[in-house]
Design a protein around this motif. Structure first.
Motif, short mmCIF file in Angstrom:
data_model
loop_
_atom_site.label_atom_id
_atom_site.label_comp_id
_atom_site.label_asym_id
_atom_site.label_seq_id
_atom_site.Cartn_x
_atom_site.Cartn_y
_atom_site.Cartn_z
N ALA A 82 0.86 -1.18 0.00
CA ALA A 82 0.00 0.00 0.00
C ALA A 82 0.90 1.23 0.00
CB ALA A 82 -0.91 0.00 1.23
N LEU A 83 0.77 2.06 -1.02
CA LEU A 83 1.66 3.21 -1.17
C LEU A 83 0.92 4.52 -0.92
CD1 LEU A 83 3.53 1.97 -4.37
CD2 LEU A 83 4.36 1.94 -2.02
N ASP A 84 0.12 4.97 -1.89
CA ASP A 84 -0.55 6.27 -1.78
C ASP A 84 -1.65 6.28 -0.73
OD1 ASP A 84 1.08 7.25 -3.72
OD2 ASP A 84 -0.33 6.86 -5.36
N ASP A 85 -2.32 5.15 -0.56
CA ASP A 85 -3.45 5.09 0.36
C ASP A 85 -3.37 3.80 1.15
OD1 ASP A 85 -6.44 4.29 1.04
OD2 ASP A 85 -6.37 6.46 0.76
N LEU A 86 -3.72 3.86 2.41
CA LEU A 86 -3.59 2.70 3.28
C LEU A 86 -4.49 1.55 2.87
CD1 LEU A 86 -3.39 4.47 6.76
CD2 LEU A 86 -1.53 3.80 5.23
N ALA A 87 -5.55 1.84 2.11
CA ALA A 87 -6.49 0.79 1.72
C ALA A 87 -6.32 0.36 0.27
CB ALA A 87 -7.93 1.27 1.95
N ASP A 88 -5.30 0.86 -0.42
CA ASP A 88 -5.11 0.54 -1.83
C ASP A 88 -3.81 -0.25 -2.00
OD1 ASP A 88 -5.08 0.38 -4.54
OD2 ASP A 88 -4.76 2.52 -4.91
N TYR A 89 -3.92 -1.56 -1.99
CA TYR A 89 -2.76 -2.42 -2.13
C TYR A 89 -2.47 -2.66 -3.61
CZ TYR A 89 -2.41 -3.62 2.82
OH TYR A 89 -2.24 -3.57 4.19
N ARG A 90 -1.23 -2.39 -4.01
CA ARG A 90 -0.82 -2.55 -5.40
C ARG A 90 0.05 -3.80 -5.55
NH1 ARG A 90 -1.39 2.58 -7.97
NH2 ARG A 90 -3.10 3.61 -6.87
N LEU A 91 -0.07 -4.45 -6.68
CA LEU A 91 0.70 -5.64 -6.99
C LEU A 91 2.07 -5.24 -7.52
CD1 LEU A 91 0.60 -8.76 -7.27
CD2 LEU A 91 -0.40 -8.42 -9.54
N VAL A 92 3.12 -5.81 -6.93
CA VAL A 92 4.49 -5.55 -7.37
C VAL A 92 5.13 -6.88 -7.78
CG1 VAL A 92 4.78 -3.47 -5.97
CG2 VAL A 92 5.39 -5.71 -5.02
N PRO A 93 6.05 -6.84 -8.75
CA PRO A 93 6.57 -8.11 -9.28
C PRO A 93 7.57 -8.83 -8.40
CG PRO A 93 7.56 -6.26 -10.42
CD PRO A 93 6.50 -5.69 -9.52
#
Length: 721
Positions: free
Chosen positions: A396-407
């Motif tokens: 989660a980078l920009d927002d605590l509830a928005d988890y992004r997939l990283v490789p």
């Protein structure tokens, strides 16, 4: 001439705006507004897009208001006009609407209408772009959406029977940031009179009932919505979603019935659910279908997934809606517009669920999941089974509830890596490797992890699965071949081999396992489904259990998948092949090359009454001749020239072409064959004693007198014994 036209156009435009304003004034009917009317002028204003006409009408209302400042009705009307102007042009008209409705509320504190209008105005004020600060404000009740919910609540405090406010509040209660509003909004919907005329009350109530966990009440609300004249297709769709997510019977039938009845708006809902799994390009068939054709398309779509997952009919559809319900509850995004950086390797574009939700809807519950709330990171591990092993990492980078997939785990913050590593398990394996390797080995490991992670990310976000996994892997092997039959469908033979010591014996010494097989054409049409128990008799000296399954299949490509499992949590994927079933009536052609071992005594009887040896074990000992069987179609009574080439590829992954004639490195046999009618059956033996152990390829080329050629390849593994 041009100026004259321009002046004439201006006069016509002014006349049109005046006519619009006059029509609105006529529709206003300056009688006091009631709750049943909702907001005065709302219906008249809804179809108007001419902002100049609306502004002219607003000026007339303002002129009237100068002499009637204490009339709440005039402020309601001014608020309604400002709402419409806000919809068309945005600020500052939302501010004007809020001001007018607040004034009306002061003048008429017992009416729900000012508070209802105020709620609509606050919704218009909601920003298009949310950030973490605004999201937190929403959770604390300080942003426009939360204020809108409070306004609808106050409207119902003035009149519990005011259905529009209850419906609007119920819709807002479905948002992740306002999930705590659910029970209160539901209570308001339940408190409405039973004879309420607005069918949307029952629809929204069904949504909120389901959202808060009462599926039975949701089903009752959707039934009432349909009974009172609501959209029949939408009622079936919502009933289907509820039943499917709960794993109850009747969901699939309601789903397909709704699809056949769906209008454009309901069809969009079906399409949106499919878009969680496939890209737009794969939905062209759905977009082109309508009515019963849309139902057929969906039945084929879900049946193909049932077959691929080796599940019962309708199981994959139900699993999809179960996953979707979980994802929308546990991985929902706050109401903000997501921003993506150019450096992000995956951008889902979704606004409802984060990347964890994307993976969950596509692949289900991970085998192992490590997470650190303190450092906002997660790692998911999917064990191998009927699908390959997968690993995913989220931050989660920009927002605590928005988890992004990283490789790669390298892109997880060091502090988060430490937390995830200490949790152990397969999801932590890569973190342990990074922590224990030296600098040079670490660099190579990071490069490997990144490349593998990119590949898994691509697979995870473009495919979907429902894998079967087992605690113990069953060491099984299988072979599948296809032959043709003139004037009929072809035949597929699947042979299975399993070490008997891995199976539990019953009191009679017999051992059994469940064999599941599915075969379907590339367009999803089912050909064969098998789900049965195979029993192997006990006996001294018998180490391997052998079995064969045969079935008819249409000519052309055929996808075949099979698995075996026991009752003790042990199993394995047997095969996942795409066969080319030969068309025995389409001219010169060949069957699959059937490579067998006579010593195994596993055969099928060909059309000439003679046995054909099989070898599901895959390995061919050098001291036993290879039994080769093939069928030639379309040769008739003519003479054919046959070349058999056996060679060992230079390396794994090398081009599957034999060396040129004369280059050496390949065994070549040439001979002629006389056709025997519609099918020419050939049996050959190949001496393997001079071959070194390893992997080989076998190619058979047949050419008839007319110069037509047919080619088939096969792979074999030569063993020492």
């Amino acid at each position: 001439m041009r100026a004259a036209v321009s002046r004439a156009g201006a006069r016509a435009s002014a006349w049109c705006r005046a006519s619009v304003a006059a029509a609105i004034l006529a529709a206003a009917a300056w009688a006091p507004a009631t709750a049943q009317q909702v907001l005065p002028l709302a219906d008249s204003l809804a179809g108007i897009r001419d902002t100049e006409a609306l502004l002219a009408f607003e000026r007339q209302l303002l002129a009237w208001a100068r002499g009637h400042r204490d009339d709440p009705g005039i402020h309601l009307r001014l608020g309604a006009v400002a709402l419409r102007l806000g919809e068309l042009t945005g600020q500052p008209h939302w501010d004007a609407a809020i001001s007018e409705f607040e004034w009306a509320a002061e003048l008429d504190p017992d009416s729900p209408l000012p508070w209802y209008g105020l709620g609509l105005a606050w919704l218009g004020m909601a920003p298009a772009l949310y950030d973490a600060r605004v999201t937190i404000q929403a959770m604390l009740g300080g942003d426009p959406v939360a204020k809108a919910a409070e306004a609808f609540h106050r409207a119902l405090g003035r009149d519990r029977a005011f259905a529009p406010a209850a419906v609007a509040w119920g819709r807002l209660a479905l948002l992740p940031a306002l999930r705590d509003e659910g029970q209160n909004a539901l209570a308001a919907l339940r408190a409405l009179p039973q004879d309420v005329a607005d069918t949307s009350v029952h629809l929204v109530r069904g949504w909120v009932e389901r959202h808060t966990g009462d599926r039975d009440s949701a089903l009752a609300a959707f039934a009432r919505y349909a009974r009172d004249g609501g959209n029949a297709a939408l009622a079936r769709y919502e009933r289907a979603r509820t039943l499917l997510a709960a794993g109850r019977p009747g969901g699939a039938s309601a789903y397909f019935e709704g699809a056949a009845l769906a209008d454009a708006a309901v069809a969009d809902r079906y399409r949106a659910d499919l878009a969680y799994l496939v890209e737009d390009s794969a939905l062209a068939g759905f977009d082109a279908a309508a009515g019963p054709g849309r139902r057929t398309w969906l039945e084929d779509f879900w049946r193909a997934r049932d077959l691929e997952a080796l599940r019962a009919d309708g199981a994959r559809l139900a699993e999809h809606y179960r996953r979707l319900e979980v994802a929308l509850r546990e991985f929902a995004l706050p109401p903000f517009k997501r921003r993506f950086g150019f450096e992000e390797y995956y951008q889902s574009g979704r606004t409802d669920i984060d990347d964890r939700g994307v993976i969950f809807v596509r692949h289900g519950l991970p085998t192992d999941r490590n997470r650190t709330v303190r450092h906002q990171a997660e790692s998911w591990y999917f064990a191998a089974g009927t699908e390959p092993e997968l690993r995913f990492h989220f931050v989660a980078l920009d927002d605590l509830a928005d988890y992004r997939l990283v490789p790669s785990p390298v892109q997880v913050a060091p502090a988060a890596r430490e937390d995830l590593r200490e949790q152990g398990g397969p999801a932590a394996d890569e973190y342990w490797r990074l922590a224990t390797l030296g600098s040079v080995a670490r660099l190579r490991a990071e490069q490997t992890m990144f490349a593998e992670g990119r590949a898994m990310m691509e697979q995870g976000t473009t495919t979907d699965s429902w894998a079967r996994r087992w605690e113990k892997e069953l060491p099984v092997a299988a072979q599948s071949v296809a032959v043709g039959v003139p004037g009929q469908e072809g035949t597929v033979h699947v042979a299975v081999a399993i070490p008997l010591d891995r199976l539990d014996a019953d009191s009679a010494g017999e051992r059994g396992l469940t064999l599941r097989l599915a075969a379907w054409t590339p367009d999803g049409a089912p050909v064969r489904r098998l789900d049965s128990v195979v029993t192997f008799p006990g006996g001294d000296g018998v180490e391997t259990g052998l079995a064969r399954v045969s079935f008819r299949a249409p000519p052309g490509p055929l996808r075949v998948q099979a698995m075996a499992e026991t009752d003790s949590g042990t199993g394995a994927l047997l095969l996942r092949h795409t066969l080319d079933v030969p068309d025995a009536d389409a001219g010169l052609g060949l069957s699959d090359l059937v490579l067998g071992r006579a010593s195994l005594h596993l055969t099928w009887t060909a059309g000439d009454g003679e046995p054909v040896a099989l070898n599901p074990l895959g390995g061919f000992p050098r001291d036993e001749p290879l039994a080769l069987y093939y069928e030639i179609y379309g040769l008739g009574d003519g003479l054919g020239s046959t070349e058999l080439v056996l060679w060992r590829p230079a390396r794994a992954g090398a081009p599957a072409e034999p060396p040129e004639a004369g280059d050496g490195g390949a065994l070549r046999l040439r001979f002629e064959e006389r056709g025997t009618g519609g099918i020419t059956r050939a049996r050959r033996t190949v001496d393997l004693r001079e071959l070194s152990p390893g992997s080989y390829r076998l190619r058979l080329v047949v050419q008839d007198g007319a110069g037509r050629t047919a080619v088939r390849d096969a792979e074999l593994r030569v063993t020492r014994q």
